[in-house]
Design a protein around this motif. Structure first.
Motif, PDB file in Angstrom:
ATOM      1  N   MET A  85       1.074  -1.090  -0.349  1.00  0.00           N
ATOM      2  CA  MET A  85       0.239   0.368   0.179  1.00  0.00           C
ATOM      3  C   MET A  85       0.564   1.092  -0.310  1.00  0.00           C
ATOM      4  N   ILE A  86       0.403   1.955  -1.074  1.00  0.00           N
ATOM      5  CA  ILE A  86       1.466   3.547  -0.862  1.00  0.00           C
ATOM      6  C   ILE A  86       1.115   4.471  -0.278  1.00  0.00           C
ATOM      7  N   PHE A  87       1.720   5.484   0.444  1.00  0.00           N
ATOM      8  CA  PHE A  87       1.128   6.885   0.820  1.00  0.00           C
ATOM      9  C   PHE A  87       1.635   7.513  -0.331  1.00  0.00           C
ATOM     10  N   LEU A  88       1.335   8.384  -0.474  1.00  0.00           N
ATOM     11  CA  LEU A  88       1.330   9.154  -2.062  1.00  0.00           C
ATOM     12  C   LEU A  88       0.698  11.109  -1.343  1.00  0.00           C
ATOM     13  N   LEU A  89       2.295  11.873  -1.322  1.00  0.00           N
ATOM     14  CA  LEU A  89       1.862  13.230  -0.597  1.00  0.00           C
ATOM     15  C   LEU A  89       1.740  13.575  -2.142  1.00  0.00           C
TER      16      LEU A  89
END
Length: 255
Positions: free
Chosen positions: A1-5
């Motif tokens: 799972m990617i945390f994208l700003l």
């Protein structure tokens, strides 16, 4: 799972591209409007700023990587993301939109800080149009509004908090341009002509931020142009294209 700003207009496209590779993405944004745009593209989002510790705690709930697509001038957000990724032991990737090649021109002045930009605008005088947003508006109002020989025009996003900040800092309603870009060169020309702008101040946000068009429009009218350079940040794993981001992410995931 990617945390994208997700702090730029191209971040949503990056989120969509990442999800097409089979990865789950959560985009972190500052405003409800940005969240709604992401939700319309079926991108899960969360709203509100995070400290490094808050972000690190969130990353420990199942995330596998941090991709920082925040605005080139959101250096605090980037520094928090780098620190949080390190604390959580996750890979960090920076997507930094390409800059703009600005040729040397006698009407174009480059500076490193907002304070230097305000000083340069004060020196030039006349009708000054800001396209630098509301966050640093006070830097300019403190130096320019007291001057009777300067009319300050503030162009910014049409948000209630921005309008309230303008009112609090003394920017008259007639001197506010509340519009959401990016803008075409023709629209920039029309605005410069309408307000009889003699000096404009902008950030070097990159090609997607339409900086080149703003500069070309201003220079073509003989307008003094002050460009604030991007803040220096040492980004790990910096990429300029979506393909680079995915290739770097794949490489780091395989480690």
């Amino acid at each position: 799972m990617i945390f994208l700003l997700a702090g730029t207009s191209d971040a949503r496209a990056l989120a969509v591209t990442l999800q097409k590779t089979g990865r789950h993405v959560t985009a972190s944004v500052v405003t409800e409007n940005a969240a709604a745009e992401l939700e319309s593209a079926r991108i899960k989002s969360r709203t509100g700023r995070l400290t490094a510790d808050e972000m690190a705690a969130m990353l420990e709930t199942g995330y596998t990587a941090v991709i920082d697509a925040s605005h080139p001038f959101a250096e605090e957000a980037s520094k928090n993301a780098i620190e949080a990724a390190n604390k959580a032991g996750l890979p960090y990737i920076r997507y930094e939109r390409a800059g703009t090649d600005i040729d040397e021109h006698p009407l174009v002045t480059r500076v490193d800080t907002y304070e230097q930009a305000a000083d340069a605008a004060a020196e030039k005088g006349g009708v000054v149009m800001l396209t630098t947003g509301s966050k640093t508006l006070q830097v300019f109002t403190e130096k320019l509004l007291p001057r009777e020989d300067i009319r300050l025009i503030a162009r910014m996003l049409p948000r209630l908090d921005n309008m309230e900040k303008c009112a609090a800092l003394g920017v008259a309603q007639k001197n506010i341009v509340a519009m959401q870009g990016p803008f075409t060169k023709d629209l920039d020309l029309a605005l410069y002509r309408h307000y009889k702008v003699t000096t404009t101040v902008m950030k070097e946000s990159g090609a997607i931020g339409a900086v080149a068009e703003k500069i070309e429009a201003a220079v073509s009218l003989g307008i003094e142009t002050i460009v604030i350079s991007r803040p220096p940040v040492e980004y790990p794993n910096q990429c300029e294209t979506f393909e680079e981001v995915i290739d770097t992410l794949t490489r780091l995931e395989e480690k």
